[in-house]
Design a protein around this motif. Structure first.
Motif, PDB file in Angstrom:
ATOM      1  N   LEU A 238       0.834  -1.207   0.000  1.00  0.00           N
ATOM      2  CA  LEU A 238       0.000   0.000   0.000  1.00  0.00           C
ATOM      3  C   LEU A 238       0.869   1.258   0.000  1.00  0.00           C
ATOM      4  CD1 LEU A 238      -2.657  -1.193   2.613  1.00  0.00           C
ATOM      5  CD2 LEU A 238      -3.012  -0.902   0.145  1.00  0.00           C
ATOM      6  N   GLU A 239       1.907   1.238  -0.828  1.00  0.00           N
ATOM      7  CA  GLU A 239       2.837   2.362  -0.873  1.00  0.00           C
ATOM      8  C   GLU A 239       2.167   3.687  -1.214  1.00  0.00           C
ATOM      9  OE1 GLU A 239       5.289  -1.259  -2.315  1.00  0.00           O
ATOM     10  OE2 GLU A 239       3.203  -0.562  -2.318  1.00  0.00           O
ATOM     11  N   GLU A 240       1.072   3.626  -1.979  1.00  0.00           N
ATOM     12  CA  GLU A 240       0.408   4.871  -2.397  1.00  0.00           C
ATOM     13  C   GLU A 240      -0.161   5.648  -1.218  1.00  0.00           C
ATOM     14  OE1 GLU A 240      -2.839   1.664  -2.598  1.00  0.00           O
ATOM     15  OE2 GLU A 240      -0.671   1.826  -2.995  1.00  0.00           O
ATOM     16  N   TRP A 241      -0.326   4.972  -0.076  1.00  0.00           N
ATOM     17  CA  TRP A 241      -0.854   5.644   1.105  1.00  0.00           C
ATOM     18  C   TRP A 241       0.230   6.424   1.855  1.00  0.00           C
ATOM     19  CZ3 TRP A 241      -5.765   6.106   3.227  1.00  0.00           C
ATOM     20  CH2 TRP A 241      -6.784   5.408   2.563  1.00  0.00           C
ATOM     21  N   PHE A 242       1.494   6.238   1.465  1.00  0.00           N
ATOM     22  CA  PHE A 242       2.566   6.981   2.121  1.00  0.00           C
ATOM     23  C   PHE A 242       3.077   8.056   1.155  1.00  0.00           C
ATOM     24  CE2 PHE A 242       7.006   7.648   3.579  1.00  0.00           C
ATOM     25  CZ  PHE A 242       6.724   8.056   4.863  1.00  0.00           C
ATOM     26  N   SER A 243       2.324   9.134   1.073  1.00  0.00           N
ATOM     27  CA  SER A 243       2.702  10.252   0.216  1.00  0.00           C
ATOM     28  C   SER A 243       2.040  11.519   0.734  1.00  0.00           C
ATOM     29  CB  SER A 243       2.263  10.007  -1.233  1.00  0.00           C
ATOM     30  OG  SER A 243       0.865  10.196  -1.369  1.00  0.00           O
ATOM     31  N   LYS A 244       2.528  12.653   0.278  1.00  0.00           N
ATOM     32  CA  LYS A 244       1.984  13.934   0.726  1.00  0.00           C
ATOM     33  C   LYS A 244       0.544  14.149   0.268  1.00  0.00           C
ATOM     34  CE  LYS A 244       6.291  16.507   1.259  1.00  0.00           C
ATOM     35  NZ  LYS A 244       7.079  17.717   0.876  1.00  0.00           N
ATOM     36  N   ASP A 245       0.125  13.420  -0.752  1.00  0.00           N
ATOM     37  CA  ASP A 245      -1.228  13.602  -1.276  1.00  0.00           C
ATOM     38  C   ASP A 245      -2.222  12.563  -0.766  1.00  0.00           C
ATOM     39  OD1 ASP A 245      -0.413  15.785  -2.864  1.00  0.00           O
ATOM     40  OD2 ASP A 245       0.324  14.420  -4.421  1.00  0.00           O
ATOM     41  N   ALA A 246      -1.746  11.578  -0.010  1.00  0.00           N
ATOM     42  CA  ALA A 246      -2.625  10.488   0.424  1.00  0.00           C
ATOM     43  C   ALA A 246      -3.760  10.975   1.315  1.00  0.00           C
ATOM     44  CB  ALA A 246      -1.815   9.416   1.147  1.00  0.00           C
ATOM     45  N   TYR A 247      -3.537  12.076   2.022  1.00  0.00           N
ATOM     46  CA  TYR A 247      -4.595  12.573   2.915  1.00  0.00           C
ATOM     47  C   TYR A 247      -5.862  12.916   2.145  1.00  0.00           C
ATOM     48  CZ  TYR A 247      -4.345  17.498   1.563  1.00  0.00           C
ATOM     49  OH  TYR A 247      -4.432  18.683   0.879  1.00  0.00           O
ATOM     50  N   ARG A 248      -5.699  13.235   0.849  1.00  0.00           N
ATOM     51  CA  ARG A 248      -6.860  13.596   0.041  1.00  0.00           C
ATOM     52  C   ARG A 248      -7.823  12.423  -0.118  1.00  0.00           C
ATOM     53  NH1 ARG A 248      -7.956  18.819  -0.589  1.00  0.00           N
ATOM     54  NH2 ARG A 248      -9.721  17.809  -1.600  1.00  0.00           N
ATOM     55  N   ILE A 249      -7.301  11.201  -0.058  1.00  0.00           N
ATOM     56  CA  ILE A 249      -8.164  10.028  -0.175  1.00  0.00           C
ATOM     57  C   ILE A 249      -9.203  10.056   0.941  1.00  0.00           C
ATOM     58  CG2 ILE A 249      -8.277   7.500  -0.153  1.00  0.00           C
ATOM     59  CD1 ILE A 249      -5.358   7.483  -1.102  1.00  0.00           C
ATOM     60  N   VAL A 250      -8.719  10.235   2.167  1.00  0.00           N
ATOM     61  CA  VAL A 250      -9.605  10.245   3.331  1.00  0.00           C
ATOM     62  C   VAL A 250     -10.408  11.536   3.401  1.00  0.00           C
ATOM     63  CG1 VAL A 250      -9.678  10.169   5.855  1.00  0.00           C
ATOM     64  CG2 VAL A 250      -8.108   8.679   4.609  1.00  0.00           C
ATOM     65  N   TYR A 251      -9.751  12.648   3.149  1.00  0.00           N
ATOM     66  CA  TYR A 251     -10.432  13.944   3.225  1.00  0.00           C
ATOM     67  C   TYR A 251     -11.613  14.002   2.262  1.00  0.00           C
ATOM     68  CZ  TYR A 251     -10.945  19.007   3.727  1.00  0.00           C
ATOM     69  OH  TYR A 251     -11.437  20.261   3.992  1.00  0.00           O
ATOM     70  N   ASP A 252     -11.406  13.555   1.039  1.00  0.00           N
ATOM     71  CA  ASP A 252     -12.479  13.584   0.044  1.00  0.00           C
ATOM     72  C   ASP A 252     -13.602  12.617   0.399  1.00  0.00           C
ATOM     73  OD1 ASP A 252     -11.120  15.512  -1.351  1.00  0.00           O
ATOM     74  OD2 ASP A 252     -10.274  14.130  -2.832  1.00  0.00           O
ATOM     75  N   ARG A 253     -13.255  11.488   0.975  1.00  0.00           N
ATOM     76  CA  ARG A 253     -14.287  10.545   1.419  1.00  0.00           C
ATOM     77  C   ARG A 253     -15.111  11.149   2.553  1.00  0.00           C
ATOM     78  NH1 ARG A 253     -10.752   4.907   1.814  1.00  0.00           N
ATOM     79  NH2 ARG A 253     -10.647   4.458  -0.435  1.00  0.00           N
ATOM     80  N   LEU A 254     -14.448  11.861   3.460  1.00  0.00           N
ATOM     81  CA  LEU A 254     -15.160  12.502   4.568  1.00  0.00           C
ATOM     82  C   LEU A 254     -16.122  13.570   4.067  1.00  0.00           C
ATOM     83  CD1 LEU A 254     -12.204  12.902   7.103  1.00  0.00           C
ATOM     84  CD2 LEU A 254     -14.229  11.487   7.456  1.00  0.00           C
ATOM     85  N   ARG A 255     -15.721  14.295   3.051  1.00  0.00           N
ATOM     86  CA  ARG A 255     -16.551  15.385   2.521  1.00  0.00           C
ATOM     87  C   ARG A 255     -17.858  14.870   1.926  1.00  0.00           C
ATOM     88  NH1 ARG A 255     -13.387  19.449  -1.221  1.00  0.00           N
ATOM     89  NH2 ARG A 255     -15.470  20.379  -1.203  1.00  0.00           N
ATOM     90  N   ARG A 256     -17.905  13.621   1.556  1.00  0.00           N
ATOM     91  CA  ARG A 256     -19.140  13.046   1.020  1.00  0.00           C
ATOM     92  C   ARG A 256     -20.153  12.783   2.129  1.00  0.00           C
ATOM     93  NH1 ARG A 256     -15.744   8.503  -1.899  1.00  0.00           N
ATOM     94  NH2 ARG A 256     -14.608   9.752  -3.432  1.00  0.00           N
ATOM     95  N   VAL A 257     -19.668  12.758   3.377  1.00  0.00           N
ATOM     96  CA  VAL A 257     -20.520  12.379   4.512  1.00  0.00           C
ATOM     97  C   VAL A 257     -20.695  13.529   5.501  1.00  0.00           C
ATOM     98  CG1 VAL A 257     -20.747  10.784   6.447  1.00  0.00           C
ATOM     99  CG2 VAL A 257     -19.823   9.957   4.272  1.00  0.00           C
ATOM    100  N   PHE A 258     -19.611  14.275   5.765  1.00  0.00           N
ATOM    101  CA  PHE A 258     -19.631  15.350   6.756  1.00  0.00           C
ATOM    102  C   PHE A 258     -19.746  16.715   6.070  1.00  0.00           C
ATOM    103  CE2 PHE A 258     -17.606  11.999   9.174  1.00  0.00           C
ATOM    104  CZ  PHE A 258     -17.978  12.228  10.487  1.00  0.00           C
ATOM    105  N   PRO A 259     -20.453  17.665   6.705  1.00  0.00           N
ATOM    106  CA  PRO A 259     -20.387  19.048   6.228  1.00  0.00           C
ATOM    107  C   PRO A 259     -18.938  19.528   6.322  1.00  0.00           C
ATOM    108  CG  PRO A 259     -22.149  18.772   7.837  1.00  0.00           C
ATOM    109  CD  PRO A 259     -21.343  17.513   7.862  1.00  0.00           C
TER     110      PRO A 259
END
Length: 272
Positions: A238-259
């Protein structure tokens, strides 16, 4: 693994908030060292750890007389201005030894008697639930931040095998929220998680903080890289999760659920 304990009498408890915690007047650590010993912990690269011969996670210093010392220091600090406290910056205030030593509970008792302007409690331990009675007395002057780096238990075991199970942390968030204690879920550092993670959190909290190694380790990721954490990601493929941009994966998923106003990024999520 058995934890080596040392009992010490500190000269001070309240430390000036600096760097990442510059918005706090003080940080407060009931213990030195942390038996959770998470692989990615930035404290491994700090003097408190590097000056010790023992491996981080195998030792804990218990601060004796902490309540009496805090009572004096808190009174003195409040006489100089606003007091906001981050507990804790380099240990977990609810690590296993707290079950018996109750240093953290004794400090909360002092703060109930003489409340600071704000107290931020950072932990990954379900033991915080024990102190709901005291936390409620602090009202809106406290927030409990529960670290939940992932919703995947196998990932948690890979990176932090001695830390509490994810299910127990989520249950604790539920109990705190139902009791009326202000809480947030803190996904820090971001570890690989499922697409359903935000939905699990949405059922429990209305505030989430997202942070990663690059924003949150105080060195732009340098400390984390020196720990070889990238190899742990590689072991899972899961190397793709260790990068400066990986936070966007979780952040964007959260935005679909949370204001959007319920999602905080890095330092702003820890601010008083």
């Amino acid at each position: 693994m058995k934890t080596a304990l040392l009992y010490k009498n500190p000269k001070t408890l309240l430390n000036k908030g600096t760097g990442y915690l510059e918005e706090y007047s003080h940080s407060l650590n009931p213990y030195t060292g942390c038996s959770f010993g998470c692989s990615y912990c930035y404290v491994r690269q700090m003097p408190v750890s590097t000056f010790r011969q023992e491996e981080w996670g195998t030792w804990v210093d218990v601060k004796m007389g902490a309540a009496a010392l805090l009572r004096k220091e808190l009174h003195r600090a409040k006489g100089k201005g606003k007091v906001t406290i981050f507990m804790s910056s380099s240990t977990d205030p609810y690590q296993p030894i707290e079950h018996t030593e109750k240093v953290t509970r004794s400090l909360l008792e002092v703060m109930v008697e003489d409340p600071p302007d704000f107290l931020f409690v950072q932990t990954r331990s379900p033991l915080v639930h024990r102190d709901i009675d005291l936390l409620l007395q602090l009202g809106d002057k406290v927030r409990v931040s529960m670290t939940v780096e992932t919703d995947l238990e196998d990932v948690r075991k890979h990176f932090s095998p001695a830390a509490p199970p994810i299910a127990a942390r989520l249950k604790t968030l539920q109990l705190l929220a139902e009791a009326g204690v202000p809480v947030q879920a803190t996904i820090a550092p971001i570890l690989p998680s499922s697409e359903a993670f935000p939905d699990r959190l949405k059922a429990l909290v209305n505030r989430v903080c997202v942070d990663d190694f690059f924003m949150g380790d105080g060195s732009g990721g340098r400390r984390t890289r020196s720990l070889g954490i990238d190899k742990l990601y590689a072991e899972l493929g899961l190397e793709e999760w260790f990068s400066k941009d990986a936070y966007r994966i979780v952040y964007d998923r959260l935005r679909r659920v949370f204001p959007e106003d319920q999602i905080y990024l890095s330092q702003e999520g820890f601010a008083p």
